[in-house]
Design an enzyme around this catalytic site. Structure first.
Site, PDB file in Angstrom:
ATOM      1  N   LYS A 111       0.843  -1.203   0.000  1.00  0.00           N
ATOM      2  CA  LYS A 111       0.000   0.000   0.000  1.00  0.00           C
ATOM      3  C   LYS A 111       0.880   1.255   0.000  1.00  0.00           C
ATOM      4  O   LYS A 111       0.633   2.195  -0.765  1.00  0.00           O
ATOM      5  CB  LYS A 111      -0.938  -0.002   1.223  1.00  0.00           C
ATOM      6  CG  LYS A 111      -2.038  -1.067   1.135  1.00  0.00           C
ATOM      7  CD  LYS A 111      -2.795  -1.268   2.450  1.00  0.00           C
ATOM      8  CE  LYS A 111      -3.783  -2.439   2.325  1.00  0.00           C
ATOM      9  NZ  LYS A 111      -4.498  -2.743   3.578  1.00  0.00           N
ATOM     10  N   GLN A 148      -4.557  -1.537   9.856  1.00  0.00           N
ATOM     11  CA  GLN A 148      -4.478  -2.862   9.244  1.00  0.00           C
ATOM     12  C   GLN A 148      -4.993  -3.922  10.209  1.00  0.00           C
ATOM     13  O   GLN A 148      -4.618  -3.946  11.377  1.00  0.00           O
ATOM     14  CB  GLN A 148      -3.020  -3.157   8.834  1.00  0.00           C
ATOM     15  CG  GLN A 148      -2.841  -4.446   8.046  1.00  0.00           C
ATOM     16  CD  GLN A 148      -3.485  -4.422   6.659  1.00  0.00           C
ATOM     17  OE1 GLN A 148      -3.645  -3.374   6.051  1.00  0.00           O
ATOM     18  NE2 GLN A 148      -3.878  -5.574   6.160  1.00  0.00           N
ATOM     19  N   ASP A 152     -11.033   2.604   4.240  1.00  0.00           N
ATOM     20  CA  ASP A 152     -11.296   1.161   4.188  1.00  0.00           C
ATOM     21  C   ASP A 152     -12.795   0.864   4.070  1.00  0.00           C
ATOM     22  O   ASP A 152     -13.179  -0.252   3.741  1.00  0.00           O
ATOM     23  CB  ASP A 152     -10.780   0.482   5.471  1.00  0.00           C
ATOM     24  CG  ASP A 152      -9.472  -0.266   5.260  1.00  0.00           C
ATOM     25  OD1 ASP A 152      -9.191  -0.655   4.114  1.00  0.00           O
ATOM     26  OD2 ASP A 152      -8.749  -0.465   6.251  1.00  0.00           O
TER      27      ASP A 152
END
Ligand code: GUN
Length: 295
Positions: free
Chosen positions: A54, A98, A121
């Protein structure tokens, strides 16, 4: 049947170029450089790889990125303080925490602490709720990436029977919601099957589109697939393998070699859904940077 690959790697590369061009234009016009921050807790191999990827993709597109690391003994309190800090940092357009998090930290509490306007997200209940009623929102990256892949290959979805295998909050549930949405891609009749389904095989045999997100390596076999089906494989299990440099082989939920010959379209693993997931997070970051969804 002659199958076609749904080449996520190629589509993601194309999207990356489109976004890099747009970011260059924004910068040339004196606009703000989109900024994604990522919080990584601990040293889980998969999470390390995903976050590194990412960060690298941010750089390639021209975004600013910040990686914030904690050891896995970080307290929930400390993590929530960082979330609050990022919520209030005007330079950060969007950020992610994460997952998975260590067991002593409540993932749900952390997700709900994120300002939904920075939740690239798409995990916050406000984004999930808005998605389910078709309002503008951040759509989580894997389902968004799969929709984009279907769109770029002009896969017909209207009126089709789509079977979603798996009911996770980040893939199965949103995927089912989006595939039944009154839109393109969408307008499907959707069936969700999971570990407690008793008729999973029969459902798959009737499916025009199968989206496999169970996390069970090579679960979908040729006898479960209708001739001419479209197969999307979300599986990314790291199966130990002595013949690879890393010591494992990324393995999908579909037994590719025997299923592919029956398909019209199928995603490979790796190189299918994976690259589309990362690029979709980048797209959400760009939307956040441009304040296109929330002011
Ligand atoms: N863990 C597995 N997939 C994801 C994802 O899309 N976002 C975050 N934050 N964690 C994950």
């Amino acid at each position: 049947m002659d199958y076609k690959l749904l080449d996520g790697k190629a589509v993601a590369a194309q999207m990356k170029k489109e976004m890099a061009d747009e970011v260059a234009q924004i910068k040339a016009a004196g606009g703000k450089t989109p900024h994604l921050a990522a919080i990584l807790v601990g040293h889980d191999g998969g999470s390390e790889t995903y976050v590194a990827s990412k960060v690298r993709t941010c750089e390639e597109i021209g975004f600013k990125s910040s990686l914030i690391r904690y050891e896995d003994d970080v307290t929930e309190e400390e993590l929530l303080r960082k979330v609050d800090e990022l919520n209030n940092d005007a330079d950060v357009d969007g950020f992610i925490v994460q997952l998975p998090l260590p067991r002593h930290i409540s993932e749900q509490k952390v997700i709900e602490a994120i300002d939904y306007r920075k939740d690239v997200d798409g995990f916050h209940p406000i984004n999930v709720g808005r998605m389910s009623i078709g309002l503008p929102c951040f759509v989580s990256a894997t389902p968004a990436g799969i929709l984009e892949l279907l769109k770029r290959y002009e896969i017909e979805t209207r009126g089709k029977h789509c079977v979603v295998l798996g009911r996770s909050n980040i893939v199965g549930k949103p995927m089912a919601t989006l595939m039944m949405q009154k839109s393109y891609p969408g307008d499907c009749t959707v069936t969700v099957c999971h570990s407690r389904s008793t008729n999973l095989k029969e459902m798959c045999q009737k499916a025009d589109i199968i989206i496999a997100a169970l996390g069970v390596p090579e679960f979908v076999t040729a006898d479960m697939v209708k001739e001419g089906a479209v197969i999307v494989d979300v599986g990314t299990t790291r199966v130990p393998n002595a013949n690879t440099k890393s010591g494992f082989k990324l393995t999908g939920d579909v037994k590719f070699d025997e299923v592919a010959p029956k398909c019209a379209f199928i995603t490979p693993v790796p190189g299918g859904v994976g690259p589309m997931t990362i690029i979709s997070l980048m797209r959400n970051t760009l939307l956040a940077g441009k304040k296109e969804i929330y002011k």
